[in-house]
Design a protein around this motif. Structure first.
Motif, PDB file in Angstrom:
ATOM      1  N   GLN A 181       0.811  -1.214   0.000  1.00  0.00           N
ATOM      2  CA  GLN A 181       0.000   0.000   0.000  1.00  0.00           C
ATOM      3  C   GLN A 181       0.848   1.270   0.000  1.00  0.00           C
ATOM      4  O   GLN A 181       0.535   2.235  -0.707  1.00  0.00           O
ATOM      5  N   ASP A 182       1.931   1.293   0.779  1.00  0.00           N
ATOM      6  CA  ASP A 182       2.805   2.468   0.765  1.00  0.00           C
ATOM      7  C   ASP A 182       3.434   2.661  -0.616  1.00  0.00           C
ATOM      8  O   ASP A 182       3.566   3.793  -1.103  1.00  0.00           O
ATOM      9  N   LEU A 183       3.832   1.562  -1.244  1.00  0.00           N
ATOM     10  CA  LEU A 183       4.441   1.658  -2.563  1.00  0.00           C
ATOM     11  C   LEU A 183       3.428   2.136  -3.600  1.00  0.00           C
ATOM     12  O   LEU A 183       3.740   2.974  -4.460  1.00  0.00           O
ATOM     13  N   GLU A 184       2.196   1.621  -3.517  1.00  0.00           N
ATOM     14  CA  GLU A 184       1.168   2.077  -4.451  1.00  0.00           C
ATOM     15  C   GLU A 184       0.918   3.575  -4.288  1.00  0.00           C
ATOM     16  O   GLU A 184       0.809   4.317  -5.274  1.00  0.00           O
ATOM     17  N   GLN A 185       0.852   4.031  -3.033  1.00  0.00           N
ATOM     18  CA  GLN A 185       0.636   5.468  -2.812  1.00  0.00           C
ATOM     19  C   GLN A 185       1.801   6.276  -3.354  1.00  0.00           C
ATOM     20  O   GLN A 185       1.616   7.368  -3.908  1.00  0.00           O
ATOM     21  N   ALA A 186       3.029   5.758  -3.208  1.00  0.00           N
ATOM     22  CA  ALA A 186       4.203   6.458  -3.730  1.00  0.00           C
ATOM     23  C   ALA A 186       4.136   6.590  -5.246  1.00  0.00           C
ATOM     24  O   ALA A 186       4.480   7.641  -5.810  1.00  0.00           O
ATOM     25  N   VAL A 187       3.718   5.543  -5.919  1.00  0.00           N
ATOM     26  CA  VAL A 187       3.591   5.599  -7.375  1.00  0.00           C
ATOM     27  C   VAL A 187       2.541   6.633  -7.775  1.00  0.00           C
ATOM     28  O   VAL A 187       2.721   7.400  -8.730  1.00  0.00           O
ATOM     29  N   LEU A 225      10.162  10.082  -8.035  1.00  0.00           N
ATOM     30  CA  LEU A 225      10.395   8.858  -8.802  1.00  0.00           C
ATOM     31  C   LEU A 225      10.513   9.081 -10.304  1.00  0.00           C
ATOM     32  O   LEU A 225      11.319   8.428 -10.978  1.00  0.00           O
ATOM     33  N   TYR A 226       9.713   9.997 -10.858  1.00  0.00           N
ATOM     34  CA  TYR A 226       9.613  10.083 -12.314  1.00  0.00           C
ATOM     35  C   TYR A 226      10.027  11.436 -12.879  1.00  0.00           C
ATOM     36  O   TYR A 226       9.789  11.717 -14.061  1.00  0.00           O
ATOM     37  N   MET A 227      10.669  12.264 -12.053  1.00  0.00           N
ATOM     38  CA  MET A 227      11.080  13.581 -12.539  1.00  0.00           C
ATOM     39  C   MET A 227      12.136  13.471 -13.639  1.00  0.00           C
ATOM     40  O   MET A 227      12.130  14.232 -14.609  1.00  0.00           O
ATOM     41  N   LYS A 228      13.031  12.490 -13.516  1.00  0.00           N
ATOM     42  CA  LYS A 228      14.074  12.316 -14.539  1.00  0.00           C
ATOM     43  C   LYS A 228      13.506  11.799 -15.851  1.00  0.00           C
ATOM     44  O   LYS A 228      14.173  11.870 -16.891  1.00  0.00           O
ATOM     45  N   ASP A 229      12.287  11.278 -15.828  1.00  0.00           N
ATOM     46  CA  ASP A 229      11.659  10.860 -17.076  1.00  0.00           C
ATOM     47  C   ASP A 229      11.162  12.051 -17.881  1.00  0.00           C
ATOM     48  O   ASP A 229      10.846  11.904 -19.065  1.00  0.00           O
ATOM     49  N   VAL A 230      11.111  13.210 -17.249  1.00  0.00           N
ATOM     50  CA  VAL A 230      10.754  14.437 -17.964  1.00  0.00           C
ATOM     51  C   VAL A 230      12.014  15.185 -18.383  1.00  0.00           C
ATOM     52  O   VAL A 230      12.113  15.656 -19.524  1.00  0.00           O
ATOM     53  N   TRP A 231      12.974  15.294 -17.482  1.00  0.00           N
ATOM     54  CA  TRP A 231      14.241  15.974 -17.783  1.00  0.00           C
ATOM     55  C   TRP A 231      15.395  15.021 -17.455  1.00  0.00           C
ATOM     56  O   TRP A 231      16.036  15.128 -16.406  1.00  0.00           O
ATOM     57  N   ASN A 278      12.562   3.718  -1.148  1.00  0.00           N
ATOM     58  CA  ASN A 278      13.940   4.184  -1.033  1.00  0.00           C
ATOM     59  C   ASN A 278      14.784   3.739  -2.223  1.00  0.00           C
ATOM     60  O   ASN A 278      15.538   4.513  -2.810  1.00  0.00           O
ATOM     61  N   THR A 279      14.651   2.462  -2.575  1.00  0.00           N
ATOM     62  CA  THR A 279      15.502   1.892  -3.615  1.00  0.00           C
ATOM     63  C   THR A 279      15.181   2.468  -4.985  1.00  0.00           C
ATOM     64  O   THR A 279      16.082   2.846  -5.753  1.00  0.00           O
ATOM     65  N   LEU A 280      13.903   2.562  -5.316  1.00  0.00           N
ATOM     66  CA  LEU A 280      13.514   3.150  -6.597  1.00  0.00           C
ATOM     67  C   LEU A 280      13.893   4.624  -6.655  1.00  0.00           C
ATOM     68  O   LEU A 280      14.356   5.114  -7.699  1.00  0.00           O
ATOM     69  N   GLY A 281      13.697   5.317  -5.546  1.00  0.00           N
ATOM     70  CA  GLY A 281      14.057   6.728  -5.520  1.00  0.00           C
ATOM     71  C   GLY A 281      15.547   6.946  -5.658  1.00  0.00           C
ATOM     72  O   GLY A 281      15.994   7.906  -6.301  1.00  0.00           O
ATOM     73  N   PHE A 282      16.339   6.057  -5.065  1.00  0.00           N
ATOM     74  CA  PHE A 282      17.789   6.176  -5.189  1.00  0.00           C
ATOM     75  C   PHE A 282      18.222   5.931  -6.634  1.00  0.00           C
ATOM     76  O   PHE A 282      19.093   6.630  -7.161  1.00  0.00           O
TER      77      PHE A 282
END
Length: 425
Positions: free
Chosen positions: A63-69, A102-108, A151-155
């Motif tokens: 649930q925490d991961l889903e909310q993060a996405v 998580l996805y800011m680098k997918d834009v820039w 943490n891992t995906l964000g890193f």
């Protein structure tokens, strides 16, 4: 320079740095967050609303991961809109904990991303299992391991990380620590300072000064993670020993960390039911959440300031209390021991030792000048290691300058000198 920040609760840990950057000619500062009424001059707000919450039907480990996405997707859409409007940041800076980076680098993809890594969860050696009243259950191991996916995906998405204390840095795996710098948010010690003539008028009309016996306890919310249960259970004995003392308790009845109290009640109500008969309500003042100037006045009239915490994130109020010249009685837990040295710049006590807490408070009041030398050294610790203008802000700006210029920053740089040696299993 164009700076892009993200933190769901604007401005979060970035208040001081965005104020500084926005005041510099030629800078454009954009801040993505949930909507709130706060404003900082020169900072442009770009808000997002999560399109839904994590579903109750989602596996509870996830649930925490889903909310993060979901949060990450919300920020991603705002970034796409900003890009379509012609905005291109020179650096992106944001808190990783809720998935917003998580996805800011997918834009820039070619813009450096500096992410805030606040806490890497462990089943042992940190907050989980620390308090016997909250025993570890069979689901905690898998749940915590899955929670660290954020943490891992964000890193993986970030170019570099920052974290506020050496102990928090030590919680991260080796391969992550190699790309995380230790830089605290800092304290404005020109504002947060002692004022010997400070006075406080309570709602009851009572006025307190430094000449009175004033015991203070501060937390964002009154909950076990900050030792509220230990403090409350020690209060009857403290009040009996100190018949002239007044106790000021600052904090709300919500939950910031850990589990909520059972049956929809607050921890304050539960503990008042438990120990209320031994508490003189004319001398124990629950002040709730107070405006910042009132908070500083409370610190300035404090004779003994109690700070208890699980092995978890160190509170801003702890360092502000040091800067205000409080005599801090802190729990002998790792985050506190990184900064507070027993009988050098404060006093330490075992987190669970209510009788020991009462003993330390007695020591303070029985000392001829209420341990002024320790208060002075507490203030010195804050000024030398955590002052906003001379220490932490220059270090943070050097970190962002390195990333913008394509240089590799220093990892593990710590204001207090040496990193905590203990790394949880």
């Amino acid at each position: 320079m164009n700076y892009l920040f993200v933190h769901q609760n604007f401005p979060g840990q970035y208040q001081h740095v965005v104020q500084h950057l926005a005041a510099q000619p030629g800078n454009r500062v954009v801040f993505i967050s949930h909507d709130n009424p706060l404003q900082i001059p020169g900072v442009e707000r770009a808000t997002y609303q999560p399109f839904r919450a994590a579903r109750p039907s989602t596996h509870h480990y996830l649930q925490d991961l889903e909310q993060a996405v979901i949060y990450g997707q919300g920020v991603y859409e705002v970034c796409r809109r900003l890009k379509a409007e012609g905005f291109r940041p020179d650096i992106m800076i944001g808190h990783n904990g809720w998935g917003e980076t998580l996805y800011m680098k997918d834009v820039w993809p070619d813009v450096p991303l500096l992410a805030y890594f606040e806490f890497f969860y462990h089943l042992t050696g940190a907050d989980i299992g620390f308090d016997p009243s909250l025993p570890v259950n069979l689901n905690d191991g898998p749940r915590v391991r899955t929670k660290n996916a954020i943490n891992t995906l964000g890193f993986d998405a970030a170019d570099w990380g920052h974290t506020p204390t050496g102990w928090q840095w030590s919680l991260y795996p080796d391969y992550m620590r190699s790309r995380i710098s230790v830089v605290h948010e800092g304290v404005d010690t020109t504002i947060v300072r002692p004022e010997p003539d400070a006075w406080l008028r309570l709602p009851s009309g009572l006025t307190l000064t430094r000449k009175d016996e004033v015991i203070t306890y501060v937390a964002r919310n009154l909950e076990p993670y900050r030792g509220f249960h230990v403090f409350m259970r020690a209060l009857p004995g403290i009040l009996k020993r100190r018949p002239k003392a007044h106790v000021l308790v600052v904090g709300g009845d919500e939950v910031s960390y850990g589990q909520a109290a059972p049956d929809g009640r607050s921890f304050r109500d539960i503990l008042l039911d438990e120990v209320g008969a031994g508490i003189d309500r004319e001398r124990v003042h629950f002040l709730g959440k107070v405006p910042y100037p009132s908070f500083l006045t409370i610190l300035r009239v404090s004779s003994a300031h109690v700070y208890l915490t699980y092995p978890f994130v160190l509170s801003w109020s702890f360092l502000e209390a040091m800067a205000a010249g409080c005599l801090i009685i802190g729990s002998s837990t790792i985050p506190v021991e990184e900064v507070l040295r027993d009988r050098q710049n404060g006093l330490l006590v075992d987190f669970f030792d209510g009788a020991g807490l009462a003993d330390r408070i007695d020591e303070v009041f029985e000392h001829p000048d209420r341990m002024q030398a320790l208060r002075d050294r507490a203030r010195q610790t804050a000024v030398e290691n955590y002052d906003l203008r001379t220490v932490t802000l220059p270090r943070f700006l050097a970190l962002t300058d390195d990333l913008i210029a394509g240089r590799t920053p220093a990892q593990g740089t710590l204001a207090t000198g040496t990193l905590a040696e203990r790394t949880p299993a």
